[in-house]
Design a protein around this motif. Structure first.
Motif, short mmCIF file in Angstrom:
data_model
loop_
_atom_site.label_atom_id
_atom_site.label_comp_id
_atom_site.label_asym_id
_atom_site.label_seq_id
_atom_site.Cartn_x
_atom_site.Cartn_y
_atom_site.Cartn_z
N LEU A 106 0.82 -1.21 0.00
CA LEU A 106 0.00 0.00 0.00
C LEU A 106 0.86 1.26 0.00
CD1 LEU A 106 -2.86 -0.95 2.49
CD2 LEU A 106 -3.03 -0.71 0.01
N LEU A 107 1.97 1.25 0.73
CA LEU A 107 2.82 2.43 0.84
C LEU A 107 3.75 2.59 -0.35
CD1 LEU A 107 3.74 2.28 4.63
CD2 LEU A 107 2.24 3.94 3.51
N THR A 108 3.95 1.54 -1.12
CA THR A 108 4.83 1.62 -2.30
C THR A 108 4.06 1.39 -3.60
OG1 THR A 108 5.45 -0.72 -2.12
CG2 THR A 108 6.83 0.88 -0.95
N ALA A 109 2.78 1.66 -3.57
CA ALA A 109 1.97 1.48 -4.79
C ALA A 109 2.46 2.40 -5.89
CB ALA A 109 0.50 1.76 -4.47
N GLN A 110 2.26 1.96 -7.13
CA GLN A 110 2.67 2.74 -8.30
C GLN A 110 1.43 3.34 -8.98
OE1 GLN A 110 4.78 0.06 -10.87
NE2 GLN A 110 5.89 -0.85 -9.16
N ASP A 111 1.60 4.53 -9.52
CA ASP A 111 0.59 5.08 -10.42
C ASP A 111 1.28 5.47 -11.72
OD1 ASP A 111 1.92 7.42 -9.84
OD2 ASP A 111 0.26 8.35 -8.75
N GLU A 112 0.52 5.98 -12.67
CA GLU A 112 1.08 6.28 -13.98
C GLU A 112 2.17 7.34 -13.90
OE1 GLU A 112 2.07 5.71 -17.67
OE2 GLU A 112 0.54 4.51 -16.62
N ALA A 113 1.99 8.32 -13.02
CA ALA A 113 2.99 9.38 -12.89
C ALA A 113 4.32 8.84 -12.38
CB ALA A 113 2.48 10.48 -11.95
N LEU A 114 4.28 7.93 -11.42
CA LEU A 114 5.50 7.33 -10.89
C LEU A 114 6.19 6.47 -11.94
CD1 LEU A 114 4.54 6.24 -7.26
CD2 LEU A 114 6.47 7.68 -7.90
N ARG A 115 5.41 5.70 -12.68
CA ARG A 115 6.01 4.84 -13.70
C ARG A 115 6.67 5.66 -14.80
NH1 ARG A 115 1.41 1.57 -12.22
NH2 ARG A 115 0.08 2.67 -13.75
N ALA A 116 5.99 6.71 -15.22
CA ALA A 116 6.56 7.56 -16.27
C ALA A 116 7.83 8.26 -15.78
CB ALA A 116 5.53 8.60 -16.71
N PHE A 117 7.83 8.72 -14.54
CA PHE A 117 9.01 9.37 -13.97
C PHE A 117 10.18 8.41 -13.91
CE2 PHE A 117 11.65 10.21 -10.22
CZ PHE A 117 12.10 11.49 -10.49
N ALA A 118 9.94 7.18 -13.46
CA ALA A 118 11.01 6.19 -13.35
C ALA A 118 11.63 5.89 -14.71
CB ALA A 118 10.47 4.91 -12.71
N GLU A 119 10.79 5.72 -15.72
CA GLU A 119 11.30 5.40 -17.05
C GLU A 119 12.09 6.56 -17.63
OE1 GLU A 119 7.85 4.22 -19.21
OE2 GLU A 119 7.46 2.48 -17.91
#
Length: 275
Positions: A106-119
Motif C-alpha cells: 500500500l505504501l509503495t503502490a505505483q501510479d502512472e505518474a511514478l512509472r513515467a518518472f522512473a522510465e
C-alpha cells in the motif's frame, strides 16, 4: 566513525492505561559496515522485555507492562562503529529471498505518474546500477525532504504528487520506481549522524536498498542524495515502513495519549580508517 545514539520515547496518559504492549525494532545488527559496540533499551517502569526476530531477520523487543500506568519512557542508548562501504551491504543476515522485495505494498503502490518518472529518469543509463543512481539524482532534484515532526507517512503516489515528503515516503517513492524498473527494493529504518555535508542528519532516518545481481544489496538515501556512508546506522528492513517501524504498540485504557520523541546521533570520536 563511532556514532553515539540517544533515543527517548515518552508517553503520557490523561487516564492511566491498564495494560501496554510495545513492539520495538530499535536494535541494529552487525554487518561488514557496522559493529554494535554497546546497545541498551531501558523502559522506566517494571514489565517484561522479550527479544525475538521477525521474518526479515530484524531484532524485535516486545515490552509488556500492567497498569495503572500514567506515563512510560523508553530510552535507547548505543555506540556503533561504522565503515564507509559506499552503500554496499555485506555480511548481514538475509532471511528472505531478494525476489520477495519486488512486491508492491500500500505504501509503495505505483501510479502512472511514478512509472513515467522512473522510465524517464533511467532512460539512457547503460547498467542497472547507473539506472538506480540516475533515479536517485532525479528524485533528489524533484522532491524536498521535510521534518517528520507532526507528519505521518502518506505513501508513494501522494508524496510524489506533493513534491515534498518525510524521509520514509521519499524512500517509498524510490522503491516504487525501482520495482517498476524490475529491481527488488526494500525499506530501511535507522539513524544518521550529524555531519556538515548532510542536509538531513542527527537523528532517526529512512532510506531504501536495491538488489543488483553484480553487487548484492546497495543503499540509496534519496533524502540526502547519496548512497549511505559511515554516518548511517542501519537498524531494520522490510517491504515498507510497516515492516520496519521503530515502535508499534497497543494499550488498554490510557485515554488522552501524548507522545514526545527525542533523538540524537553524533560522532563520538574521530573517523576510523577503512579496513
Amino acid at each position: 566513525m563511532r556514532i553515539r545514539i540517544s533515543h527517548t520515547i515518552g508517553y503520557d496518559y490523561a487516564e492511566p492505561a491498564r495494560h501496554i504492549t510495545q513492539i520495538l525494532r530499535l536494535t541494529p545488527r552487525d554487518h561488514d559496515g557496522q559493529h554494535v559496540m554497546s546497545w541498551r533499551i531501558e523502559p522506566n517502569i517494571d514489565g517484561r522485555l522479550r527479544a525475538s526476530q521477525d521474518a526479515h531477520g530484524n531484532i524485535v523487543h516486545s515490552f509488556y507492562a500492567e497498569g495503572p500506568i500514567s506515563a512510560l519512557t523508553i530510552r535507547i542508548d548505543g555506540l556503533i562503529e561504522t565503515i564507509d562501504l559506499a552503500g554496499v551491504v555485506r555480511g548481514g543476515l538475509e532471511r528472505v529471498p531478494c525476489e520477495v522485495y519486488r512486491r508492491d505494498t500500500l505504501l509503495t503502490a505505483q501510479d502512472e505518474a511514478l512509472r513515467a518518472f522512473a522510465e524517464e529518469a533511467a532512460a539512457g543509463a547503460a547498467t542497472p546500477l547507473s539506472r538506480m543512481h540516475a533515479l536517485m539524482a532525479a528524485l533528489s532534484e524533484r522532491m524536498t525532504c521535510v521534518r517528520a515532526s507532526g507528519r505521518s507517512g502518506v505513501g508513494a503516489p501522494a508524496a510524489f504528487a506533493a513534491r515534498e515528503a518525510i524521509a520514509q515516503d521519499i524512500a517509498h517513492v524510490f522503491m516504487a520506481c525501482a520495482r517498476h524498473l524490475g529491481q527488488p527494493a526494500r525499506y530501511v529504518s535507522g539513524y544518521v549522524a550529524k555531519l556538515d555535508t548532510l542536509p538531513h542528519g542527527n537523528g532517526a532516518h529512512a532510506w531504501a536498498e536495491i538488489h543488483l545481481d553484480d553487487y548484492g544489496w546497495i543503499g540509496f538515501d534519496c533524502a540526502n542524495g547519496l548512497c549511505p556512508i559511515d554516518s548511517h546506522v542501519r537498524v531494520a528492513i522490510g517491504l515498507d515502513y510497516a515492516d520496519a517501524a521503530p515502535v508499534r504498540g497497543s494499550r488498554q485504557g490510557g485515554g488522552g495519549e501524548s507522545l514526545n520523541v527525542l533523538v540524537s546521533a553524533h560522532e563520538a570520536e574521530g573517523r576510523l580508517a577503512n579496513q
